[in-house]
Write a protein that holds these residues in place. Sequence first.
Motif, PDB file in Angstrom:
ATOM      1  N   GLN A  65       1.045  -1.132  -0.089  1.00 25.28           N
ATOM      2  CA  GLN A  65       0.082  -0.107   0.073  1.00 25.28           C
ATOM      3  C   GLN A  65       0.876   1.212  -0.061  1.00 25.28           C
ATOM      4  O   GLN A  65       0.493   2.128  -0.677  1.00 25.28           O
ATOM      5  CB  GLN A  65      -1.107  -0.078   1.397  1.00 25.28           C
ATOM      6  N   GLU A  66       1.886   1.227   0.809  1.00 22.47           N
ATOM      7  CA  GLU A  66       2.796   2.409   0.802  1.00 22.47           C
ATOM      8  C   GLU A  66       3.538   2.702  -0.534  1.00 22.47           C
ATOM      9  O   GLU A  66       3.531   3.776  -0.870  1.00 22.47           O
ATOM     10  CB  GLU A  66       3.766   2.306   1.954  1.00 22.47           C
ATOM     11  N   PHE A  67       3.801   1.717  -1.192  1.00 21.28           N
ATOM     12  CA  PHE A  67       4.286   1.882  -2.507  1.00 21.28           C
ATOM     13  C   PHE A  67       3.395   2.130  -3.527  1.00 21.28           C
ATOM     14  O   PHE A  67       3.680   3.113  -4.222  1.00 21.28           O
ATOM     15  CB  PHE A  67       5.047   0.445  -3.037  1.00 21.28           C
ATOM     16  N   GLU A  68       2.273   1.611  -3.321  1.00 17.51           N
ATOM     17  CA  GLU A  68       1.133   2.084  -4.362  1.00 17.51           C
ATOM     18  C   GLU A  68       0.829   3.494  -4.012  1.00 17.51           C
ATOM     19  O   GLU A  68       0.533   3.984  -5.107  1.00 17.51           O
ATOM     20  CB  GLU A  68      -0.271   1.355  -4.061  1.00 17.51           C
ATOM     21  N   SER A  69       0.522   4.033  -2.640  1.00 18.88           N
ATOM     22  CA  SER A  69       0.410   5.410  -2.630  1.00 18.88           C
ATOM     23  C   SER A  69       1.446   6.463  -3.012  1.00 18.88           C
ATOM     24  O   SER A  69       1.177   7.419  -2.714  1.00 18.88           O
ATOM     25  CB  SER A  69      -0.202   5.395  -1.169  1.00 18.88           C
ATOM     26  N   GLY A  70       2.662   5.830  -3.088  1.00 18.36           N
ATOM     27  CA  GLY A  70       3.593   6.781  -3.641  1.00 18.36           C
ATOM     28  C   GLY A  70       4.293   7.158  -2.238  1.00 18.36           C
ATOM     29  O   GLY A  70       5.473   7.963  -2.463  1.00 18.36           O
ATOM     30  N   LYS A  71       4.052   6.727  -1.095  1.00 19.82           N
ATOM     31  CA  LYS A  71       4.876   6.872   0.062  1.00 19.82           C
ATOM     32  C   LYS A  71       6.483   6.437  -0.162  1.00 19.82           C
ATOM     33  O   LYS A  71       7.398   7.423   0.255  1.00 19.82           O
ATOM     34  CB  LYS A  71       4.361   6.161   1.037  1.00 19.82           C
ATOM     35  N   THR A  72       6.732   5.318  -0.898  1.00 23.10           N
ATOM     36  CA  THR A  72       7.885   4.981  -1.147  1.00 23.10           C
ATOM     37  C   THR A  72       8.299   4.944  -2.647  1.00 23.10           C
ATOM     38  O   THR A  72       7.397   5.013  -3.377  1.00 23.10           O
ATOM     39  CB  THR A  72       8.174   3.517  -0.613  1.00 23.10           C
ATOM     40  N   ASN A  73       9.466   5.366  -3.038  1.00 21.87           N
ATOM     41  CA  ASN A  73       9.887   5.371  -4.301  1.00 21.87           C
ATOM     42  C   ASN A  73      10.487   4.196  -4.972  1.00 21.87           C
ATOM     43  O   ASN A  73      10.491   3.760  -5.987  1.00 21.87           O
ATOM     44  CB  ASN A  73      11.020   6.770  -4.670  1.00 21.87           C
ATOM     45  N   VAL A  74      11.352   3.654  -4.050  1.00 20.07           N
ATOM     46  CA  VAL A  74      11.946   2.276  -4.482  1.00 20.07           C
ATOM     47  C   VAL A  74      11.593   1.152  -3.635  1.00 20.07           C
ATOM     48  O   VAL A  74      11.640   1.047  -2.249  1.00 20.07           O
ATOM     49  CB  VAL A  74      13.542   2.644  -4.380  1.00 20.07           C
ATOM     50  N   LEU A  75      11.257   0.026  -4.045  1.00 22.65           N
ATOM     51  CA  LEU A  75      11.121  -1.145  -3.519  1.00 22.65           C
ATOM     52  C   LEU A  75      12.132  -2.226  -4.088  1.00 22.65           C
ATOM     53  O   LEU A  75      12.424  -2.469  -4.955  1.00 22.65           O
ATOM     54  CB  LEU A  75       9.682  -1.690  -4.069  1.00 22.65           C
ATOM     55  N   VAL A  76      12.881  -2.738  -2.653  1.00 21.50           N
ATOM     56  CA  VAL A  76      13.894  -3.582  -2.863  1.00 21.50           C
ATOM     57  C   VAL A  76      13.302  -4.950  -2.365  1.00 21.50           C
ATOM     58  O   VAL A  76      12.848  -4.910  -1.287  1.00 21.50           O
ATOM     59  CB  VAL A  76      15.123  -3.318  -2.005  1.00 21.50           C
ATOM     60  N   GLY A  77      13.402  -6.177  -3.207  1.00 24.83           N
ATOM     61  CA  GLY A  77      12.938  -7.152  -2.577  1.00 24.83           C
ATOM     62  C   GLY A  77      13.599  -8.237  -3.350  1.00 24.83           C
ATOM     63  O   GLY A  77      13.990  -8.449  -4.538  1.00 24.83           O
ATOM     64  N   THR A  78      12.991  -9.568  -2.528  1.00 19.01           N
ATOM     65  CA  THR A  78      13.310 -10.883  -3.272  1.00 19.01           C
ATOM     66  C   THR A  78      12.203 -11.109  -4.400  1.00 19.01           C
ATOM     67  O   THR A  78      11.460 -10.344  -4.541  1.00 19.01           O
ATOM     68  CB  THR A  78      13.278 -12.054  -2.203  1.00 19.01           C
ATOM     69  N   GLN A  79      12.095 -12.706  -4.443  1.00 16.13           N
ATOM     70  CA  GLN A  79      10.887 -12.984  -5.336  1.00 16.13           C
ATOM     71  C   GLN A  79       9.527 -12.415  -5.155  1.00 16.13           C
ATOM     72  O   GLN A  79       8.823 -12.501  -5.973  1.00 16.13           O
ATOM     73  CB  GLN A  79      11.044 -14.672  -5.402  1.00 16.13           C
ATOM     74  N   MET A  80       9.492 -12.135  -3.839  1.00 16.20           N
ATOM     75  CA  MET A  80       8.179 -11.474  -3.572  1.00 16.20           C
ATOM     76  C   MET A  80       7.759 -10.152  -4.449  1.00 16.20           C
ATOM     77  O   MET A  80       6.582  -9.906  -4.775  1.00 16.20           O
ATOM     78  CB  MET A  80       8.018 -10.864  -2.159  1.00 16.20           C
ATOM     79  N   VAL A  81       8.606  -9.699  -4.811  1.00 16.03           N
ATOM     80  CA  VAL A  81       8.292  -8.417  -6.056  1.00 16.03           C
ATOM     81  C   VAL A  81       7.965  -8.890  -7.133  1.00 16.03           C
ATOM     82  O   VAL A  81       7.461  -7.907  -8.033  1.00 16.03           O
ATOM     83  CB  VAL A  81       9.403  -7.354  -5.772  1.00 16.03           C
ATOM     84  N   THR A  82       7.980 -10.161  -7.594  1.00 10.53           N
ATOM     85  CA  THR A  82       7.902 -10.406  -8.974  1.00 10.53           C
ATOM     86  C   THR A  82       6.295 -10.988  -9.165  1.00 10.53           C
ATOM     87  O   THR A  82       5.859 -11.183 -10.109  1.00 10.53           O
ATOM     88  CB  THR A  82       8.709 -11.802  -9.239  1.00 10.53           C
ATOM     89  N   LYS A  83       5.562 -11.042  -7.929  1.00  8.33           N
ATOM     90  CA  LYS A  83       4.420 -11.926  -8.127  1.00  8.33           C
ATOM     91  C   LYS A  83       2.973 -10.888  -8.424  1.00  8.33           C
ATOM     92  O   LYS A  83       2.834 -10.241  -7.216  1.00  8.33           O
ATOM     93  CB  LYS A  83       4.246 -12.673  -6.986  1.00  8.33           C
ATOM     94  N   GLY A  84       2.521 -10.962  -9.589  1.00  9.40           N
ATOM     95  CA  GLY A  84       1.195 -10.327  -9.649  1.00  9.40           C
ATOM     96  C   GLY A  84       1.149  -8.979  -9.097  1.00  9.40           C
ATOM     97  O   GLY A  84      -0.057  -8.606  -8.770  1.00  9.40           O
ATOM     98  N   LEU A  85       2.352  -8.318  -9.200  1.00  7.90           N
ATOM     99  CA  LEU A  85       1.948  -6.785  -8.712  1.00  7.90           C
ATOM    100  C   LEU A  85       1.757  -5.736  -9.815  1.00  7.90           C
ATOM    101  O   LEU A  85       2.309  -6.009 -10.957  1.00  7.90           O
ATOM    102  CB  LEU A  85       3.161  -6.255  -7.928  1.00  7.90           C
TER     103      LEU A  85
END
Length: 835
Positions: free
Chosen positions: A629-649
Motif C-alpha cells: 500500500q505504501e508503494f502504491e500510494s507513492g509513499k515509497t519510491n523504491v522497493l527492494v525485494g526478493t522473489q516477492m516483488v515478482t508476483k502479480g503486482l
Amino acid sequence: MSLEFNSEEYENEQTLFADVILPLPLPLMYTYRVPREFAAKVKPGVRVVVQFGQKRVLTAVIASIHSNAPKIYEAKYLLDLLDESPTVNSYQFKLFEWMASYYMCTQGEVLNAAVPSGLKLSSESKIQLNPEYNGNYEFSASEQLILEELKKRNLSYSDVMTLLGKKTIHPVIKSLLAKGVVILFEELKEKYAPKVISKIRLRDEILESKKLFEEVFQKLEKKEKQLTLLLRYMQLTQVQQNKDNNRLGLAKNVLLNAEVSASALSTLLKNNIFEEFDQVISRFAEYDLKNEKEIKLSEAQTRAKEEILELFKTKEVTLLHGITGSGKTEVYIELIKHALEGGSQVLLLLPEIALTTQIVSRLQKVFGNKMGIYHSRFSDNERVEVWRGIISGKFSFIIGVRSSVFLPFDNLGLVIVDEEHESSYKQYDPAPRYQARDTAIMLARFHHAKVVLGSATPSVESYYQATTGRWGLVKMDKRFGEASLPEIVLVDTLREKKFKTMQNDFSSVLLSELKLCLEENHQAILFQNRRGYAPYLNCEDCAYIPKCTSCSVSLTYHMHSGELRCHYCGHVERLPQQCQACGSTRIKPIGFGTEKLEDDLKLFLPEARVQRMDLDTTRNKNSYQNIIQEFESGKTNVLVGTQMVTKGLDFDKVTLVGIFDADRMIHFPDFRAAERSFQILSQVSGRAGRRGQKGKVLIQTTNTLQNILHQVIRHDYEAFYQLELQERERFNYPPFYRLIKITIKDPEKKPAHDFAQAFVNLLLPELGSKRVLGPETPVIDKIRNNYLVDIFIKLEKDKIKLPAVKELLQKHASQLLQSDKSYRSTQVVFDVDPA
Ligand code: ADP
Ligand code: ZN
Ligand code: ZN
C-alpha cells in the motif's frame, strides 16, 4: 412394561465396523466396532474419536462402514461421534486416495494436511504421577523438579518446558516413564470456537404486550439516563416499525455512546427490560458490492474468453498463455461468472504470496460474500469457517493457496490455476509432497470440471501438453490498453568493475537510471533473490566462514538484527566480535542481499524513500499488504525485494526495474535453472511500464552473451521453450521423463551413504542404469542435523507402469530399512515430480 419383540432392533443386530483414516502415517486403515447407539448415525466422512494403541486418543474420519470384523486384532469401540453430517465428502476421499498413491504417502498424511486443525481434536500429551509406583530409583535434579510439581497438578509437555526452562525435555520424560514413576495420558479439547459478539435486545414480552410496554415507559419517566438508552435503542433498531428487528438486537458498543452509560444499561438488564445474548458472527468482514463500475472486456479479452469456452467442449484443460499485463484477471472473472451462473462451484488457485494483493480485492469487488478466501496466514478458525461455508453453500467460489484443493467441494465446475508455473504450488515438506496444479487437474477430473491454467511464462511441462494437442491453448500477446512491454538492457558488471565505475553492487548505469526515474517522480523496483545483508562472513586472516552447527551451509549476516542466521533451520547467533577460529577482528561480509542494497541506497540516493520486501520484513499478518500500500500510494519510491516483488503486482508508476545477480540464478545446479531464470526475469521485468508508461529493465550480469538473457530481452518465450525442450529431451527430463527423487536421511553420515548405495544396488538390476541415478551427495548435504543423500529415478512417460515401480521402490526401501540395525534412524523420503 412390554415384553414385545422389537423386530426393527433385531434386524439391526448385526455388528457394524468402521474403517477409519487416522491422521498418522499408517499404510493401512484401522477398523473399529460401532457402538449400537451410533449405528444409525455413522456414515463415511463423519469424524469420530478413537483410541489408538495403549495411550493415544485421536480424531479420525470414517472411510467406510461394513460388517467384517478384522481378522488379526480385536476391534475397539468408537469412543465418540463428532458430526451429524459428513465433514469429508466422497470427492475428497477419491482425491485423498489418488494423492496418497501418486505421491507415495499414506492417506493419513493427506488427511492431516487436508483438514484444518480446528476440525481435529487435539490430543495434548500430559503426564501425571503413577499412583502404582513402588520403585526406588534415584532422580536427577530436573526429574525431582518435575515430580514435585506433579504432586500439585498434571503437566503438559509445554508445562514441563516452562518448568525446566528448555525445549529438549523428551529425555527427562522418557527416563521418568522408564522408571515407572509417571504415566502419560492424552487430554482432548475441541479447538474450533465460533466467533461471537455479545448483543443487547428488548425482552420479547415487552414488545408483544402494549400494556407492558407502556408500563415500562411510565417506570422510566423519572430515570432520564435509562429512558435515553431505551429511546436510542428503539431509534437505532426501528423495532416499532418492525418487531423482527429486535431479534437481531444491537451490539453493546453500538448502543453505548456519550449520552448512554454502561451503568444505565446494567440497571435495565437487571430489571429484565433488556436481555443479553451471544450472536455467532463470521470472521470475515461483510463486503459491500455497491459502486463498482462495470469493466468491459477488450476485444482481445473477449476473443480469449470465447476461445476458452469453445475449448471447454473438447478439452479438460486449457492453457491461457498471456503476457504480463495482458489482462488475464478480467478473463478469469468472466469465466468464473459463467460457471457460477451455471450453478457450479469455482476454485481459483493462486501462489501464496499473490493472495494478499490486488487481485484479491479486485475479485472481492466482483464476487463479494460468495467468495471465500483460503490462506495459510489465516487463523485456523478462519479456515474452519471456509470449510464449513462450502458445505453450507455460503461460499460457491474459493480463491486460495495450494491447500485449497482439499476443500469439501461437491459440485465443482471450474478450476483456474493462476501463475501455473509457480514452483510454490509444489509442497516440498512434509508429506504429501504434492503439486497443487496437477492435483487440481485431478480434482477437476473427478468433478467433470474444466481447468484453465494461466501464465505469462508457462512451465515447460504445461506448454508441451498444450502444443502437442492434449490441452487447449489460448494466447494473449498484447498488453491491455496502451501499455507496451518494457525495454530490457543488459549491464556488463565485469566491464564496470574493470573501469571502476561500480559503486558497491550498483553499476553506474543503474544508478543514473535510478536518479532519472526518481527525478521524474516515477518508481523503481530492485530485485535481488537473496535476503539478509550478506550470504556469509569471511575472516580476512584465516579465511574461516561461520557455518550452521546443524546444517552444512554458511550463516547469513543480518545487519539490522545484528545476527547470523541459518536460512535452512532457523538457527540464530549473535554477530561474533572476532573470528571464532583465529580471534582476528578482521571479519568481512561477502556477497550481498536485499538488506545491503537497501542500506547502500541510503548512501547513494539519500533522498529516496526505500522499502524492503522480503521474508524478514513480511512476517506479520499485514506487513506485506502495508508495504504494498505504501508503494502504491507513492509513499515509497523504491522497493527492494526478493522473489516477492515478482508476483502479480501491478503499479502504475513503476518505470524502472533493476535486477542484480542474474548469473547466480542461471547457474544454479538444477535442471530447472534455465526455466526458473527465464520465468523470474520475465516476471520481474513485467512489473515495469504499465498503463501507458514505457518501462525500462536493467539486468546486471557478468556475461552478456548468455542465451537465456537474450530470450528475456526479446520477450521470446517460444525461443526459450524450443531450446529448453531439446535439452530436456537430450538429458531425459520432464516432460519426456518422470522424476522421483529419493532422499535418504540419517543423523550419521555413514548409514545414510551405506543405505543409499545398497538401495541403488537393489534397484539397478530391476530398473537399469538409465533409470537409476546416484547416489549423489547434494550441495547442501546436512540439514537440521540430518545427512542427506539423493537418488533420482527417471522413468519414461509412456512405457513404464508407474504404480508398479512405486510399489517396487517402497517394498525395497522398507525391506532394506529392516535389514540392518545401523539403519534404525534412517529415513527414506519419496518426492514424486520434484520441483
Ligand atoms: P495480467 O494478470 O495478465 O498480467 P492484469 O489482469 O493485471 O494482467 O491486467 C493488467 C492491467 O490492465 C490491470 O491494471 C487491469 O486493471 C487492466 N485491465 C485489464 N483488463 C481491463 C479492462 N477490460 N478494462 C479496464 N482495465 C483493464
Ligand atoms: Zn580467522
Ligand atoms: Zn541450520
